[in-house]
Design an enzyme around this catalytic site. Structure first.
Site, short mmCIF file in Angstrom:
data_model
loop_
_atom_site.label_atom_id
_atom_site.label_comp_id
_atom_site.label_asym_id
_atom_site.label_seq_id
_atom_site.Cartn_x
_atom_site.Cartn_y
_atom_site.Cartn_z
N ASP A 55 -35.21 27.13 12.10
CA ASP A 55 -36.04 27.19 10.83
C ASP A 55 -35.26 26.92 9.70
OD1 ASP A 55 -38.04 28.09 12.35
OD2 ASP A 55 -38.49 29.74 11.09
N ASN A 97 -42.25 24.59 13.52
CA ASN A 97 -43.15 25.80 13.03
C ASN A 97 -42.37 26.84 12.27
OD1 ASN A 97 -45.15 27.34 13.30
ND2 ASN A 97 -45.07 28.06 15.51
N ASP A 299 -43.23 41.24 10.96
CA ASP A 299 -42.62 40.65 11.73
C ASP A 299 -41.89 41.88 12.71
OD1 ASP A 299 -43.16 38.28 10.59
OD2 ASP A 299 -41.19 37.88 9.90
N GLU A 327 -46.42 32.56 14.64
CA GLU A 327 -46.08 31.40 15.56
C GLU A 327 -47.12 31.25 16.57
OE1 GLU A 327 -44.29 33.14 13.69
OE2 GLU A 327 -42.22 32.68 13.68
N HIS A 379 -40.41 33.21 19.23
CA HIS A 379 -39.04 33.73 19.38
C HIS A 379 -39.20 35.56 19.18
CE1 HIS A 379 -39.17 34.09 14.53
NE2 HIS A 379 -40.33 33.82 15.00
N LYS A 405 -35.31 29.84 17.06
CA LYS A 405 -36.02 29.56 15.72
C LYS A 405 -35.29 30.47 14.53
CE LYS A 405 -40.67 29.65 13.81
NZ LYS A 405 -40.64 30.44 12.50
O1 LIG Z 1 -41.92 34.96 2.84
C1 LIG Z 1 -41.19 35.08 4.03
O2 LIG Z 1 -40.08 34.86 4.22
C2 LIG Z 1 -42.03 35.61 5.00
C3 LIG Z 1 -43.17 36.15 4.98
C4 LIG Z 1 -44.12 36.69 6.32
O3 LIG Z 1 -45.16 35.72 6.59
P1 LIG Z 1 -46.44 35.81 5.77
O4 LIG Z 1 -46.46 35.83 4.19
O5 LIG Z 1 -47.05 34.24 6.14
O6 LIG Z 1 -47.14 36.92 6.33
C5 LIG Z 1 -43.08 36.78 7.40
O7 LIG Z 1 -43.83 36.99 8.56
C6 LIG Z 1 -42.38 35.43 7.71
O8 LIG Z 1 -41.54 35.64 8.89
C7 LIG Z 1 -41.33 35.31 6.52
C1 LIG Z 2 -43.69 34.96 11.00
C2 LIG Z 2 -42.45 34.16 11.21
O1 LIG Z 2 -42.15 32.87 10.81
P1 LIG Z 2 -42.76 31.63 9.79
O2 LIG Z 2 -43.98 32.26 9.23
O3 LIG Z 2 -41.75 31.71 8.63
O4 LIG Z 2 -42.64 30.66 10.54
C3 LIG Z 2 -41.44 35.04 11.84
O5 LIG Z 2 -40.33 34.77 11.81
O6 LIG Z 2 -41.92 36.00 12.58
#
Ligand SMILES: O=C(O)C1=C[C@@H](OP(=O)(O)O)[C@@H](O)[C@H](O)C1
Ligand SMILES: C=C(OP(=O)(O)O)C(=O)O
Length: 425
Positions: A55, A97, A299, A327, A379, A405
């Site tokens: 990522d 992704n 998460d 994901e 992941h 990821k």
């Molecule tokens: O702002 C961020 O860094 C994140 C926000 C969350 O997603 P959502 O805002 O889409 O719920 C989380 O699930 C993702 O892994 C990271």
């Molecule tokens: C939702 C996740 O990632 P992202 O939305 O950043 O793809 C995650 O890391 O669990």
């Protein structure tokens, strides 16, 4: 451990407490925020403690394609040098992704004079982005996503608009973070307000505000819940990134399931990320509560859901509808794979996930029923179900490479703690 990750790993339950010192990798959320902010600041910023994973590599590559110099002096640092403005890339930005990279850049590239296409892989192309596109349109920015998901085409004029903009963040807090981080490039102050009350985990917006302020932005949270951002741009700075709290949940899970002790090298209250709240829940294992609200630690839900299979009482996870647009559909994936381990172990009820605890699974190490766990390119499904393999014999994780990821060294970490992983097909 082989150098390349095999198509599958079968886990041998260790049958002893796992003990050791493991530093979780740097925070994905913070790394991708500060990479972007450094790229929009004039000068050089040194980012230390960073995550190097799929990522963040995708984010760094996209920034390079927009004229930013991103050097990597060592395994956990980025040196970012920028003119303070992103430049139009010569082709579409491909962001795999990575939700953070895709959403954050969709707003940030609107500050460029030129056309930018933000795109991702087949899974990202199923993850909604329309609320963010609508908010950009409301600021007068020409952005479109015909399917409501990536690809998004942005025809920027170099101006980010000004005034009040409302955004529906019920599906993702990342839309709010994306708008906020681009807002210092407004023609005047920008006020970002939520349309409705719902927003995923609010703590991610707090992470955004903290990172923006570190790079010199002036942003204030207002009483009505909106945020006001002044048109200051950003200043280059050095920034140390804390370890990833979502990655830490697997380490807390290992402790809980094996009765072990892992020194993360960082106290839990030092984390500023929302998923650190999972530690207090995991600490109650095997007496975790009957109802767990996952809305503020999204998460961490797959981790806690796998632990719930071994809990002394069933657990209902509420507030997790957003998990359907991560994901993969994580509510479905976790239910499917728990049921693969033992039919009837979990079910979906609307957008709740109910895990029917079976404490006898704590004593299933000698079981030889094969459970081949599908990981859906996710992941977190791979990493959380690996925990089940610490107590149950016959657990095989398919496509273990998908942990790259956010946690490329996950399997090395497990092996380092003494877990036997057998490469299989
Ligand atoms: O702002 C961020 O860094 C994140 C926000 C969350 O997603 P959502 O805002 O889409 O719920 C989380 O699930 C993702 O892994 C990271
Ligand atoms: C939702 C996740 O990632 P992202 O939305 O950043 O793809 C995650 O890391 O669990």
């Amino acid at each position: 451990m082989p150098n390349t990750v095999p198509p599958a790993y079968t886990i041998t339950p260790p049958n002893r407490p796992l003990v050791g010192r493991v530093s979780p990798p740097g925070s994905k959320s913070i790394t991708n925020r500060v990479l972007l902010l450094a790229a929009m600041a004039n000068g050089t910023s040194r980012l230390t403690g960073a995550l190097k994973s799929k990522d963040t590599v995708l984010m760094a590559r996209a920034l390079r394609e927009m004229g930013v110099t991103v050097e990597e002096p060592d395994a956990t640092s980025f040196l970012v040098t920028s003119s303070g403005h992103l430049q139009a890339p010569s082709g579409p930005l491909f962001l795999g992704n990575a939700g953070t990279a895709t959403r954050f850049l969709t707003a940030a590239v609107a500050t460029i004079e030129g056309t930018v296409v933000v795109d991702g892989d087949e899974d990202m192309r199923l993850r909604p982005i329309k609320p963010l596109v609508d908010a950009l349109n409301a600021l007068g920015i020409d952005a479109s996503s015909p399917t409501g998901c990536p690809p998004v085409t942005i025809h920027g004029t170099g101006r980010f608009g000004s005034g009040r903009v409302e955004i529906d963040a019920s599906l993702s807090s990342q839309y709010v973070s994306a708008l906020l981080m681009a807002a210092p490039f407004g023609d005047g102050p920008i006020e970002v307000a939520l349309a409705g009350k719902d927003i995923g985990a609010r703590g991610y917006v707090d992470l955004t505000l903290a990172a923006m302020r570190a790079f010199g932005a002036e942003v204030e949270g207002r009483e009505d819940g909106s945020w006001l951002v002044q048109p200051t741009g950003y200043k280059a700075t050095d920034f140390h990134i804390e370890p990833d709290a979502s990655a830490a949940t697997y380490l807390w899970g290992i402790e809980a399931l094996t009765g072990g002790r892992i020194d993360l090298g960082v106290p839990t209250d030092a984390f500023t990320q929302p998923d650190a709240a999972a530690q207090a829940v995991i600490a109650q294992f095997p007496d975790m509560p009957e109802i767990i609200d996952g809305s503020q630690m999204q998460d961490a839900v797959p981790t806690i859901a796998v632990l719930a299979a071994f809990n002394n009482r069933p657990v209902r996870f509420v507030g997790i509808a957003n998990l359907r647009v991560k994901e993969t559909d994580r509510i479905r994936a976790v239910a499917n794979e728990l049921n693969r381990i033992r039919p009837g172990l979990a079910r979906e009820e609307g957008d709740d996930l109910v895990v029917n605890a079976d404490p006898a699974l704590m004593h299933a190490a000698s079981r030889n029923t094969a459970s081949r766990i599908e990981t859906y390119h996710d992941h977190r499904i791979a990493m959380s179900f690996a925990l089940a393999g610490l107590r149950i014999g016959g657990v095989t994780i398919l496509d273990p490479a998908c942990t790259g990821k956010t946690y490329p060294d996950y399997w090395e970490m497990l092996a380092g703690l003494g877990v036997e992983l057998t490469p299989t097909t």
